[in-house]
Design a protein around this motif. Sequence first.
Motif, PDB file in Angstrom:
ATOM      1  N   GLN A 192       0.852  -1.181   0.000  1.00 32.99           N
ATOM      2  CA  GLN A 192       0.000   0.000   0.000  1.00 32.99           C
ATOM      3  C   GLN A 192       0.889   1.231   0.000  1.00 32.99           C
ATOM      4  N   HIS A 193       1.264   1.697  -1.193  1.00 33.81           N
ATOM      5  CA  HIS A 193       2.119   2.873  -1.319  1.00 33.81           C
ATOM      6  C   HIS A 193       1.551   3.738  -2.442  1.00 33.81           C
ATOM      7  N   PRO A 194       1.410   5.031  -2.228  1.00 31.17           N
ATOM      8  CA  PRO A 194       0.738   5.867  -3.251  1.00 31.17           C
ATOM      9  C   PRO A 194       1.402   5.832  -4.618  1.00 31.17           C
ATOM     10  N   SER A 195       2.717   5.701  -4.690  1.00 32.35           N
ATOM     11  CA  SER A 195       3.384   5.769  -5.990  1.00 32.35           C
ATOM     12  C   SER A 195       3.455   4.425  -6.713  1.00 32.35           C
ATOM     13  N   THR A 196       3.002   3.337  -6.080  1.00 33.54           N
ATOM     14  CA  THR A 196       2.996   2.065  -6.808  1.00 33.54           C
ATOM     15  C   THR A 196       1.732   1.919  -7.646  1.00 33.54           C
ATOM     16  N   HIS A 197       0.804   2.865  -7.532  1.00 30.27           N
ATOM     17  CA  HIS A 197      -0.400   2.912  -8.375  1.00 30.27           C
ATOM     18  C   HIS A 197      -1.195   1.615  -8.283  1.00 30.27           C
ATOM     19  N   GLY A 198      -1.311   1.071  -7.092  1.00 27.72           N
ATOM     20  CA  GLY A 198      -2.041  -0.170  -6.884  1.00 27.72           C
ATOM     21  C   GLY A 198      -1.345  -0.984  -5.829  1.00 27.72           C
ATOM     22  N   VAL A 199      -1.819  -2.215  -5.628  1.00 26.91           N
ATOM     23  CA  VAL A 199      -1.251  -3.044  -4.570  1.00 26.91           C
ATOM     24  C   VAL A 199      -0.039  -3.824  -5.091  1.00 26.91           C
ATOM     25  N   LEU A 200       1.047  -3.112  -5.290  1.00 24.69           N
ATOM     26  CA  LEU A 200       2.330  -3.692  -5.721  1.00 24.69           C
ATOM     27  C   LEU A 200       3.317  -3.576  -4.564  1.00 24.69           C
ATOM     28  N   ARG A 201       4.018  -4.658  -4.296  1.00 25.90           N
ATOM     29  CA  ARG A 201       5.034  -4.641  -3.234  1.00 25.90           C
ATOM     30  C   ARG A 201       6.407  -4.814  -3.861  1.00 25.90           C
ATOM     31  N   LEU A 202       7.317  -3.918  -3.502  1.00 22.82           N
ATOM     32  CA  LEU A 202       8.687  -4.001  -3.995  1.00 22.82           C
ATOM     33  C   LEU A 202       9.623  -4.177  -2.803  1.00 22.82           C
ATOM     34  N   THR A 203      10.417  -5.221  -2.849  1.00 22.28           N
ATOM     35  CA  THR A 203      11.439  -5.417  -1.825  1.00 22.28           C
ATOM     36  C   THR A 203      12.750  -4.861  -2.365  1.00 22.28           C
ATOM     37  N   LEU A 204      13.197  -3.764  -1.757  1.00 22.91           N
ATOM     38  CA  LEU A 204      14.385  -3.055  -2.243  1.00 22.91           C
ATOM     39  C   LEU A 204      15.584  -3.388  -1.366  1.00 22.91           C
ATOM     40  N   ARG A 205      16.710  -3.693  -2.002  1.00 23.10           N
ATOM     41  CA  ARG A 205      17.971  -3.873  -1.273  1.00 23.10           C
ATOM     42  C   ARG A 205      18.817  -2.640  -1.556  1.00 23.10           C
ATOM     43  N   LEU A 206      19.140  -1.914  -0.491  1.00 25.25           N
ATOM     44  CA  LEU A 206      19.791  -0.613  -0.638  1.00 25.25           C
ATOM     45  C   LEU A 206      21.172  -0.591   0.005  1.00 25.25           C
ATOM     46  N   LYS A 207      22.007   0.238  -0.574  1.00 23.92           N
ATOM     47  CA  LYS A 207      23.270   0.595   0.080  1.00 23.92           C
ATOM     48  C   LYS A 207      23.303   2.108   0.121  1.00 23.92           C
ATOM     49  N   GLY A 208      23.045   2.654   1.281  1.00 26.14           N
ATOM     50  CA  GLY A 208      22.823   4.089   1.353  1.00 26.14           C
ATOM     51  C   GLY A 208      21.537   4.418   0.606  1.00 26.14           C
ATOM     52  N   GLU A 209      21.625   5.325  -0.390  1.00 25.37           N
ATOM     53  CA  GLU A 209      20.458   5.673  -1.197  1.00 25.37           C
ATOM     54  C   GLU A 209      20.499   4.997  -2.569  1.00 25.37           C
ATOM     55  N   THR A 210      21.462   4.102  -2.749  1.00 27.04           N
ATOM     56  CA  THR A 210      21.605   3.420  -4.040  1.00 27.04           C
ATOM     57  C   THR A 210      20.854   2.090  -4.023  1.00 27.04           C
ATOM     58  N   ILE A 211      20.105   1.838  -5.080  1.00 26.28           N
ATOM     59  CA  ILE A 211      19.354   0.586  -5.187  1.00 26.28           C
ATOM     60  C   ILE A 211      20.284  -0.508  -5.723  1.00 26.28           C
ATOM     61  N   LEU A 212      20.446  -1.575  -4.939  1.00 27.98           N
ATOM     62  CA  LEU A 212      21.256  -2.707  -5.390  1.00 27.98           C
ATOM     63  C   LEU A 212      20.400  -3.732  -6.118  1.00 27.98           C
ATOM     64  N   ASP A 213      19.169  -3.897  -5.666  1.00 27.21           N
ATOM     65  CA  ASP A 213      18.301  -4.897  -6.287  1.00 27.21           C
ATOM     66  C   ASP A 213      16.839  -4.591  -5.926  1.00 27.21           C
ATOM     67  N   VAL A 214      15.951  -5.037  -6.795  1.00 26.63           N
ATOM     68  CA  VAL A 214      14.515  -4.864  -6.568  1.00 26.63           C
ATOM     69  C   VAL A 214      13.829  -6.188  -6.864  1.00 26.63           C
ATOM     70  N   ASP A 215      12.923  -6.569  -5.986  1.00 28.08           N
ATOM     71  CA  ASP A 215      12.154  -7.802  -6.195  1.00 28.08           C
ATOM     72  C   ASP A 215      10.657  -7.457  -6.177  1.00 28.08           C
ATOM     73  N   PRO A 216      10.036  -7.334  -7.368  1.00 30.29           N
ATOM     74  CA  PRO A 216       8.597  -7.027  -7.385  1.00 30.29           C
ATOM     75  C   PRO A 216       7.776  -8.241  -6.946  1.00 30.29           C
ATOM     76  N   LYS A 217       6.829  -8.016  -6.087  1.00 29.95           N
ATOM     77  CA  LYS A 217       5.939  -9.097  -5.638  1.00 29.95           C
ATOM     78  C   LYS A 217       4.510  -8.727  -6.038  1.00 29.95           C
ATOM     79  N   ILE A 218       3.924  -9.574  -6.874  1.00 29.32           N
ATOM     80  CA  ILE A 218       2.592  -9.300  -7.406  1.00 29.32           C
ATOM     81  C   ILE A 218       1.608 -10.358  -6.902  1.00 29.32           C
TER      82      ILE A 218
END
Length: 390
Positions: free
Chosen positions: A14-40
């Motif tokens: 439930q996040h306003p910018s995902t434009h629906g019920v999309l879940r993203l698991t983000l792996r970060l180092k500081g503010e840099t995105i290392l990986d993203v895993d979309p869960k639908i």
Amino acid sequence: MFLQDEMILEMGPQHPSTHGVLRLTLRLKGETILDVDPKIGYLHRGIEKIAERLMYTQFQPYTDRLDYISAPANNLAYVQSVEKLLGIDVTPRAKFIRVILSELARISSHLVWLATHALDLGAMSMFLYCFRERELVLDLIEIYCGARLTTSCMEIGGVRNDLNQEFIDKLNDFIKMFPDKIQDYENLLTKNRIWLKRTKGIGIITAEQAVNYGLTGPALRGSGVKYDVRKAQPYAAYDQIDFEVPIGMVGDVYDRYLVRMEEMRQSNKIIRQALEKLPEGAIKIQDSRITRPNKADLSTSMEALIQYCYLIMEGIIPPKGEVYSSVEVPKGELGFYIYSDGTSKPYRMKIRTPSFFNVAILPFMSKGAMIADMVAFIASIDIVLGEIDR
């Protein structure tokens, strides 16, 4: 391996910018995105399985709920597939009405995209302007079929209603006014320094990568690939209408923005031509096995009443076989594969939705980027979870 200076951040479902019920698991180092895993799957309803339990005519309202922002275009993709299975061709007037409704749906969808994309990046006023014009489009669709969102405005064998004079007058007013509104949007955004900094040079997808991921629609054309189902495999009356397919040069978020802005101009141009060339004639084929009789005939004709009851109780019965047919909806190529065993219900149905492919490229385009740009990436591929999860 998970290192101590890395962090896992759950974005959604439930996040306003995902434009629906999309879940993203983000792996970060500081503010840099290392990986993203979309869960639908949060909106999974089993639509393809439901289709196997319903008659062909009963399933059509479910297509409204795939991309609920552009229901007429979804309706067209489905009824066109069933018509291909039946081996029938609709009347010329029905084809042009289908083009008009589909392009109105494209404009409406792109306006929602622009409003929310700009809002995600901090441009609040754009949201108000876009929804002002979108209301006019929804008013037109309401005049046509009585509904604004889930329209079910097309039928197997034609369209539900003819265009009345009120619709034509208001549509003429809209297509005269709308180009100036698009220019207003561009005056606010296209050369805005903040907008350029938030969209240029990020989320780059090359043409080869876009093709490899199966992208279609503006997400593909923004990368410079000139593929549009309306041109590649013309359907309805698109082969009788002159329009351009805009493409991008770099494949970044900004190019995908420019492509959709030009597509709204082209849709306006298509609607104007379709109105000018709208032929006279019937809006449905006359086949008692496929189309229902007129309501006026039900109270005066026994044959019409029997035909109506037969279609309601027995449904349309196509021959055995399998077909695939697709159309260009606002988000890309929407296709229906139907396998018929010669009964009134599909034996198997598979739906190819553009957002399902578009969301798959999120991990690729966001790897190594800043987390602040994630909202721009999501908006630029313009997904809707109703058709991803199905």
